[in-house]
Structure formats: C-alpha cells, structure tokens
Design a protein around this motif. Structure first.
Motif: not given
Ligand SMILES: [Cu+2]
Lengths: 214, 551
Positions: B106-115, B192-204
């Motif tokens: 989850i943190p990697m998919m949203i471009g975060a360093r950790d939870v 979430r990383a910059p630009g990662l809006t809700w509808f750009r999130l992976p379905l995971f």
C-alpha cells in the motif's frame, strides 16, 4: 523552530500532513470505540423492550444522586479539558498543565463517586451472582444489573485510561513540549476525553432517568 | 501537487540500501517499523499458523476416509474442526493478504515512505502474535470444542474446554486487525503522492480501503461479543444466559454482525490482487475501473446488512429471514459486476499464462462457483434443506480457499520479485498452480454433492453411502497439500538461486514497479509524481481513442 522539526516524523512531508493523519486516526479510533460500546447498548435496548417492567423496577434501585453528581463532574471536566486544549493551541504550556491536572482531579472524583455507588450496590446485594437478592415483581432485574455493571464498568475503564493519557499530556506540557505549531497530542487527548464524556451522556438517562417519569 | 521544481536525481552513491540489507540482527527485525519488514513478519507468522491448521484438516480428512470413527474420538474431532476454523479464519485468512501484501504494497503503490503510523503497525503484529500464541496455548493444554462460532450457552456454560483463553486470543488479534485497518485508511487518505487522485489509485488500494472500513467497524463488535461471552463464563451468568431470561440468539446476531462482514475482509483483498493481475497479464487497461472501485465500496456497505442469513434456522422471525434473504441476493450484484469486468478485461487482451495469471484465472472460476452456490444458501427454502451440511462447507471453502488462498498465492508470486529481488522458477510455479487447482476441486466439489444428499458437517462418523465422496475429497486434499508444499520449496530455493529480477520484470504499471527490487528502505529515492491513469497497458488503444475523439 528546532522543537517543531523534532516533532515531524521522517515518513511525513509536512507537519500539516502529520497533524491531519493523527486527527483522522483519532476519529477513526473513536468510531471503533462507538462500535465496541454498541453491542452493550444493543443488549440494553433489546432487554429493556423485552422485560420492560423488570427494568423499570430495577432502575429505581439505582442512586440518582450519585448519577447526577457524576454527570455534573464529567461535564465540568470536559470544560476544563477544552480550556486545556485551547491553551495548548496558544502554546501556553503552564496553563495546559493546570487545566489538565484539574481535569484529572475531576476524573478521579468521578471514580470515587462511582466506587461509592458500587459499594452501595454491594451492600444492598444488587451485584449479579450468588449473593444477589431477587427483587419482587422484577424477575429479570438481574439482567438489568448485569448490563448496568458491564456498561458503567467498561466506561470506568475508559475513564482510567483517560487519566493515564492526561497524565502523560500534563508531563509533556510541564516539559514545554507544545507550542502554537505542534500541539496535536493534547488535541487528540481532548477528543478522547470528550468521547468518554459523551458515552456517559448516553448512559446517564438510560440507567437513571428513563424509568422514573411514572 | 504544489511542488513544481524537479527534485535533483541522487547520484548512485547516495542510493539507499535496500530494506533487507539494512540490518541483519534479530533486533532489526523485531523492532522494525518498516512496513515492508512488518509485512514479512506477518508472512512468516501466518504460514506458521496455516501449517498448524492444515495438519488439523489432514487428520480430519484421514478420519473421514472410512465411515466409522476409527482414527480419533468424537471429542477429539470436535477440537480438530474448532482448531482448524479458529486458526484458519483469524490467524491465516483475515491477516493473509491485507497484512502481508497490503502492508508491503500500500505505501509503495501510493508513493509513500511508510504507512501513517509505523509504530502502531508494529504493535499490530505483536498483538497478533500474542493472540495467536494464546490460542495455540489453549489448543496445547486441551483445545476447544465449540466450533469457531462459539455459540452460547454451550461455549459460555456447558463446554468443558478452554473457551475463555481461546476467545481472549481472538480478542487480542482483533485489536491487531483494528490497528491495521485504521493505519490503511489514514495512509490512503493522507499519504498519497502528488497527482495521485482517488480515481488514479490502483484498484488494489480501493479494495483494501473497503476492507479496512470493515476491519475498523466490524471487529469491535466481535470484541464486545467475545468479551460478554468470556464474562458470562467467568461470572457464571450474563445476557445470553437463558436461565435468567437472556437470549442466546442475541449472541448469534452479534457474532454474525462481525462474521459475515469478515467474509468480505477475506475476499475483498483477494479481489484487490486479482484486479492487479488480470490487466497486467492481458496487457490491457482494466475494464470499468470505476465500477470495480465502487463495487468494492458497495460490498463493504451491503456486507453489514446480511448477517441474518446465518440464522435462518436459529429461531429468527420469518420476516427477518425474508429480508436477510433478499439483501443477501443483492450483495451478490457488486461481486458479479467485478467478475464481469475482469472477464471483459480479458476479452481481446494479449493474454499470457504466467503463474500469477493462472492463480487469478483459477480465482475467477472458483470464486464464481462459490458465489453462485452462495445464492442457493441465500434462498430460504434451499438453505433450510442444506443447513449444517457439507454443501455449506464446500460453499465457503470455494470462497475462502478457492478465492482467498488462490489470490494470495497469485499475489505472492506476482510480487515475489519485488519482495526478494529474485524470480521464482516459472515452470514449477505453473505446475504448482495447476496441482493446487486440481487438488482443490477434487477436495471440495464432492462435498457439494454429498452435502446436497444430506451428509451433515462436524461428524467424525457417517453413513456408508457417503464414503465414495469422502475418499475423493481426501485424495484431493492430498494433492492440494502437494500444491501448497511445492511453492514453499521453490520459493525458498529462489531466494539464493532465482534469476535476479529487475525493477519491473512484468512490465507492469503501478508505482511499486518504479523502484528497485528489493525496494530501498524509504521506498523511493524521490517522491514520485503521478500524471496519468492507472493500468496504462495499451498505448495503441489510447491513440485510437484520441483519434476517435477527434473524429
Ligand atoms: Cu454470511
């Protein structure tokens, strides 16, 4: 602001983001708390409906003086808590310590009153178990008292946890850990304390008031 | 989003160590707050618990080879199926995908360093282990014979086994669930990383978000229910006690208020995995992104209002039964939507059959069968006929093993190169997937048949006419066991001898593939910026669409 820099954990980008996360985390936690209590409230509603007469008679065996005094104590403690949070937001650590200590005193007073009330129930053989004296015309009074002790007991556990949390906050404030920018822990402790208060706001009428109108 | 200046690319010398080489001491693992390491801690723990529960299943399948009870006593058999149920549900299935793959990804998919709360994440693992070891202790000192459902008043009064200790173990692991769910919710909202809006999130992420809502809102109800059950046993009376006028059916209501949504805690994360695998191995953008995302949310919400279908024969009113029956039919709709969308994604894709894809396709088939038999059970009249038979057993194993376990295996294979930096041997992987699929169906399909014919569950002896089905089932379980063992062996082998995987061996989209394998401690050398849609697998189609729009 070296103090503020220290307060920012390395996986967050900004203090604002960290504050938002903590805030949302606390609200989510409180949602789980509501669900946790809800099982007991559900049980209360169902049995109050099923055994209306027993509950009506049994609830007259609670002591409304203790209940009302405790309601006043908790409501006032929420005020002092709110003042403490306000002081933290202005970075006045000394005032934070003062207000939180008063809040802890109120919490302790609540526990003392609750203890006295439990002791009275004990003397009157109203604790479910071997020594429970059945109440005439109220065969299911034991369910009322079981729920009474389970609900107020669980609430009292939360009050004691609150005393612990608030003590830590007072200690941190005494060490000048909060300022205008960083005061999230006090805010969250405040939220938790108001939650404990609100649970009681529901318990008080359900246990002490609802059946006394007739 | 407000950053516009490009962050300077670090020189190679500055590139961080990866999360595995960052520390080799036991302490560096047991006190880690790195979400990736915590994911692995969970992986080892759940495999350990899975093995124990699998052994219990193996003994039961052996006992059932012959009609008379000749291997174990009926009392032992009761303890075996309780052990199998409790450990599999709470110490394998519920934490399986969320706590292993979810934690890791989850943190990697949203471009975060950790939870959002790394320390709570570690605390969650400790609570889980404390709960698991307590449950294990309860088993070692004599076991529990109530079934995983702990129905009162048997559990709270009449059973002579260690129900309180077992329930306390589950109670503790419940707080682990709550902390995980809370962490995921806040992480998705705030990190979430910059630009990662809700509808750009992976379905995971969408699926795990829905799962987390259930974890956070349903688990506390289980906690209070088990607490009341334990109190009732210790105190000797309580609100489920019929001698006082208490209602044991209230326990069932509260229990299933958690335990039906818990089914979705187990299946939503598998849908999360499958939604990543299908587009990747079809080289095609997922069909109906928003439908799948909202279907996850709909499942989470509707899942809360169908619990009464477990109580059609428990003395619940007929009207309540009818409403729960209708609602249970309705909850099948979002699941159906997902299956249709996955199938539509496959349509005209360039499909390849690597191991993860085999598991994903197996999932779609078995989950569909499990879901459709669920509709039989949602129908009042059919349910009365097959209640407490092997039909029910087969149904939920199709969902939980055919669904969750297959998706878990698919996910482990898919992200194995990311987790370890090594490829698994592909041919062996495909073989194991096939063996698992065959073994699974041979184990559980006969159970549908014998259940429909009237074979009751939870008995160690049975009428001789059911023997053929039981023999088939036991044979299947043996094959299934091989299907589970094979990956353990070759995945361990691959740690040393596997081909080195690059950052993105599958050519997959998603931020987790844009960082080295294994990932550095803080996941990304610089915070990624997201500019496009997810599942961008077919540039040609994009061009064609742009042309169509112009025309
Ligand atoms: Cu259900």
């Amino acid at each position: 602001m070296p103090e503020t820099k220290r307060a920012l954990a390395e996986h967050f980008e900004t203090l604002e983001q960290q504050h938002q996360a903590a805030w949302l985390g606390m609200w989510t936690f409180l949602a789980t708390e509501i669900m946790f209590f809800s099982g007991l409230f559900m049980g209360y509603i169902i049995y109050r409906h099923t055994y209306f007469q027993s509950f009506e008679i049994a609830s007259r065996h609670t002591n409304i003086i203790y209940g009302t005094v405790n309601t006043a104590i908790l409501l006032t403690s929420s005020l002092t808590m709110a003042l403490g949070v306000h002081a933290a937001q202005e970075g006045r650590n000394k005032a934070v310590v003062r207000y939180i200590l008063i809040t802890i005193l109120f919490a302790a007073a609540f526990m003392v009153v609750k203890g006295a009330e439990y002791y009275e129930h004990f003397k009157n053989h109203e604790i479910p178990g071997q020594a429970f004296h059945p109440i005439p015309q109220a065969p299911q009074a034991v369910i009322f008292f079981y729920l009474y002790f389970a609900m107020t007991g669980l609430h009292a556990v939360h009050v004691m946890v609150g005393i612990g949390v608030l003590s830590v906050m007072a200690w941190l404030a005494a060490r000048q850990r909060f300022d205008r920018v960083y005061n999230t822990p006090v805010e969250l402790a405040g939220l938790y304390w108001h939650f404990v208060d609100i649970v009681w706001i529901f318990l008080y009428p359900l246990i002490y008031l609802i059946d006394r109108h007739t | 989003m407000n950053e516009t200046e490009a962050v300077p690319v670090p020189a190679p010398a500055e590139v961080e160590e990866n999360y595995l080489s960052a520390g080799h001491t036991v302490r560096s693992w047991l006190l880690t707050t790195d979400h990736k390491r915590i994911g692995l801690l969970y992986l080892f723990s759940i495999i350990f618990f899975f093995a124990i529960a699998a052994v219990a299943a193996a003994i039961m399948r052996l006992e059932l080879l012959t009609p008379p009870g000749d291997l174990v006593l009926s009392a032992t058999y009761n303890k075996l199926f309780t052990l199998h149920g409790v450990i599999m549900v709470w110490f394998f299935l519920i934490p399986s995908i969320p706590n292993v793959l979810g934690n890791f990804l989850i943190p990697m998919m949203i471009g975060a360093r950790d939870v959002a709360f790394p320390k709570l994440n570690l605390l969650s693992w400790y609570l889980f282990m404390a709960g698991g070891l307590l449950a294990l202790h309860a088993i070692i000192v004599g076991g529990v014979d109530t079934g995983w459902t702990f129905y009162t008043p048997y559990s709270s009064r009449y059973s002579n086994t260690h129900t309180v200790e077992m329930a306390l173990g589950i109670f503790l692991s419940g707080f682990a669930s709550i902390l995980t769910g809370l962490n995921f919710i806040i992480t998705v909202h705030e990190m979430r990383a910059p630009g990662l809006t809700w509808f750009r999130l992976p379905l995971f992420i969408w699926s795990h978000y829905a799962t987390s809502l259930i974890l956070v809102l349903a688990t506390p109800v289980l906690a209070i229910t088990l607490l009341l059950m334990m109190l009732e046993r210790i105190w000797g009376l309580g609100i489920f006690d019929p001698r006082l006028g208490g209602d044991p059916v209230l326990f069932q209501h509260l229990f299933w208020f958690y335990s039906h949504p818990a089914v979705y805690i187990m299946i939503l994360p598998s849908m999360a995995v499958v939604s990543e695998l299908i587009p990747c191995f079809s080289r095609k953008r997922i069909f109906g992104y928003k439908f799948i995302a909202f279907a996850s949310m709909a499942i989470a919400v509707l899942g809360f209002v169908v619990w009464g279908h477990h109580m059609f024969v428990s003395g619940q009113s007929v009207y309540a039964g009818m409403i729960f029956s209708i609602l249970s039919f309705i909850v099948a709709i979002p699941s159906g939507i997902k299956v249709f969308n996955w199938t539509a994604t496959l349509h005209r894709g360039s499909i390849s059959f690597e191991t993860p894809m085999l598991y994903a396709l197996g999932f779609i088939g078995l989950f569909s069968l499990g879901g459709l038999t669920g509709l039989f059970l949602a129908a009042l009249a059919v349910d009365v006929h097959v209640t407490d038979t092997y039909f029910v057993v087969a149904h939920f194993h199709y969902i939980m093993v055919g669904g969750t376990v297959l998706a878990f295996m698919g996910g482990i294979h898919f992200w194995w190169p990311k987790i370890t930096g090594r490829m698994y041997p592909e041919k062996l992987g495909q073989l194991a997937a096939l063996v698992t699929f065959i073994g699974f169906n041979l184990t559980f399909f006969p159970q549908f048949v014998m259940g429909y014919l009237g074979m009751p569950r939870r008995y160690h002896a049975y009428a001789p006419e059911f023997q053929i089905y039981h023999v088939l089932s036991t044979a299947g379980a043996t094959i299934l066991g091989v299907g589970y063992l094979l990956p353990v062996i070759y995945l361990l082998w691959s740690l040393r001898h596997g081909k080195k995987a690059g950052a993105n061996p599958w050519g997959a989209t998603g931020l987790e593939w844009q960082t080295p394998s294994p990932p550095p401690v803080h996941n990304f050398a610089e915070v990624p910026r997201v500019t496009g849609e997810p599942y961008d697998y077919s540039p040609q189609e994009e061009e064609k669409k742009a042309e169509d729009d112009h025309a």
